[in-house]
Design an enzyme around this catalytic site. Structure first.
Site, PDB file in Angstrom:
ATOM      1  N   CYS A   2     -89.652 -36.613  44.548  1.00  0.00           N
ATOM      2  CA  CYS A   2     -89.843 -37.374  43.016  1.00  0.00           C
ATOM      3  C   CYS A   2     -89.087 -38.638  43.068  1.00  0.00           C
ATOM      4  CB  CYS A   2     -89.023 -36.375  42.112  1.00  0.00           C
ATOM      5  SG  CYS A   2     -89.736 -34.824  41.786  1.00  0.00           S
ATOM      6  N   ARG A  18     -89.784 -40.502  34.970  1.00  0.00           N
ATOM      7  CA  ARG A  18     -89.700 -40.280  36.598  1.00  0.00           C
ATOM      8  C   ARG A  18     -91.169 -39.772  36.775  1.00  0.00           C
ATOM      9  NH1 ARG A  18     -88.350 -34.492  36.616  1.00  0.00           N
ATOM     10  NH2 ARG A  18     -88.216 -34.707  38.984  1.00  0.00           N
ATOM     11  N   ASN A  82     -85.567 -33.365  43.473  1.00  0.00           N
ATOM     12  CA  ASN A  82     -85.281 -32.549  44.848  1.00  0.00           C
ATOM     13  C   ASN A  82     -84.411 -33.034  45.535  1.00  0.00           C
ATOM     14  OD1 ASN A  82     -85.778 -30.147  46.586  1.00  0.00           O
ATOM     15  ND2 ASN A  82     -86.826 -31.496  47.812  1.00  0.00           N
TER      16      ASN A  82
END
Length: 329
Positions: A2, A18, A82
């Protein structure tokens, strides 16, 4: 995988969002959590009342909202990315602390606070506990980027050693390793420039650039977290003048496109194709959540101030996953 990003326009308006990089969907949808919405804290068993209206992208599991990225009505925003292999959460509740499940952290931040400085102070009193929503849903290994309307941002990481709050001078975040390592690694790329290098001589041989863009020779182009951090930090540092909201929105999504995952480029250990599931951009001043998806390139918008922000029911918005095309003839 990400990437998170925050930028500011010339009007001092801030935007945050994001790329959600995943090899699968998680039943995600646009979601508004109103003031006074109640849910059960899985760590303590107590009922929690939402204090500030929240808009973002997330899912609902057993009547429990799990937010991936969102902002509140005061313009404070947060995204979870993550952090597998580095994140560590306690197995038992810690006395004299506010014990939180990691999937509730975003909602806790956005329900209770309005600025990054308030969050920094409050984090001193929390602890993360490894309690799943249910027996079918393991706790995601995450760290978080938080930003507010002033443009200030921080990164929150919980490792086995401690919870660390990093000031974020570059306004970006990716995944492993820890945020301070990423900042140090940027020193390896300080030679990068958008300017074209000049011709030079090696012995009797004149050397000239082979094409436009030679100032960025050496910038990593792979999909790894370290490389995406360098690319998004570089392109943010060279961001052009942004005059208005539409320019900010357009620039924001182009910057996220620079680090997006494309199907076929990365195959996971499970044999799945990783890709950018969606990209989001939040207007922290107006309370509008913009997003586009892997299967639909059009920018979608949800305006929290067009909805009832006081109530006891979640408002869900269908996730757009079918491409539409503007035929001009």
């Amino acid at each position: 995988m990400c990437t998170a990003l925050s930028i500011k326009s010339n009007e001092n308006k801030c935007f945050f969002g994001r790329n959600m990089d995943l090899a699968y969907t998680f039943n995600q949808s646009g979601i508004i959590i109103p003031r006074n919405y109640q849910y059960q804290d899985k760590v303590t068993g107590n009922m929690v009342i939402n204090k500030r209206a929240i808009i973002g992208m997330g899912t609902v599991i057993d009547n429990h909202p799990a937010i991936a990225d969102a902002m509140n009505e005061a313009g404070l925003a947060c995204a979870g990315l993550n952090f597998a292999g580095y994140a560590y959460f306690e197995e038992k509740r810690v006395p004299d602390k506010i014990n939180l499940a990691p999937y509730d952290f975003i909602q806790w931040v956005l329900s209770n606070y309005e600025t990054v400085d308030e969050v920094k102070e409050a984090i001193k009193n929390i602890e993360f506990v490894n309690v799943p929503i249910n027996d079918k849903t393991p706790v995601a290994m995450l760290h978080w980027m938080i930003a507010d309307k002033t443009g200030k941002s921080i990164v929150v990481e919980k490792t086995k050693e401690k919870i660390t709050v990093h000031d974020n001078p570059v306004g970006v975040m990716t995944n492993n390793p820890t945020f301070d390592w990423h900042l140090t690694n940027l020193n390896e790329y300080m030679h990068l420039t958008p300017n074209q290098p000049k011709a030079t001589m090696w012995s009797n041989q004149e050397l000239r650039p082979l094409g436009i863009g030679a100032g960025t020779l050496g910038i990593p182009g792979d999909f790894a977290s370290v490389s995406r951090f360098v690319r998004i930090a570089y392109i943010r540092s060279q961001m052009p003048t942004i005059e208005n909201d539409m320019q900010a929105l357009t620039q924001f999504f182009h910057m996220l496109d620079y680090v997006k995952m494309v199907k076929g480029g990365v195959i996971t250990e499970e044999g799945l194709e990783d890709s950018t599931l969606y990209s989001s951009c939040m207007d922290l001043e107006k309370g509008i959540y913009y997003y586009k998806t892997h299967d639909n390139s059009r920018i979608n918008a949800i305006d929290m101030h067009k909805e009832q922000l006081e109530g006891k029911e979640l408002k869900l918005f269908p996730y757009v996953s079918t491409q539409d095309i503007n035929y001009q003839n």
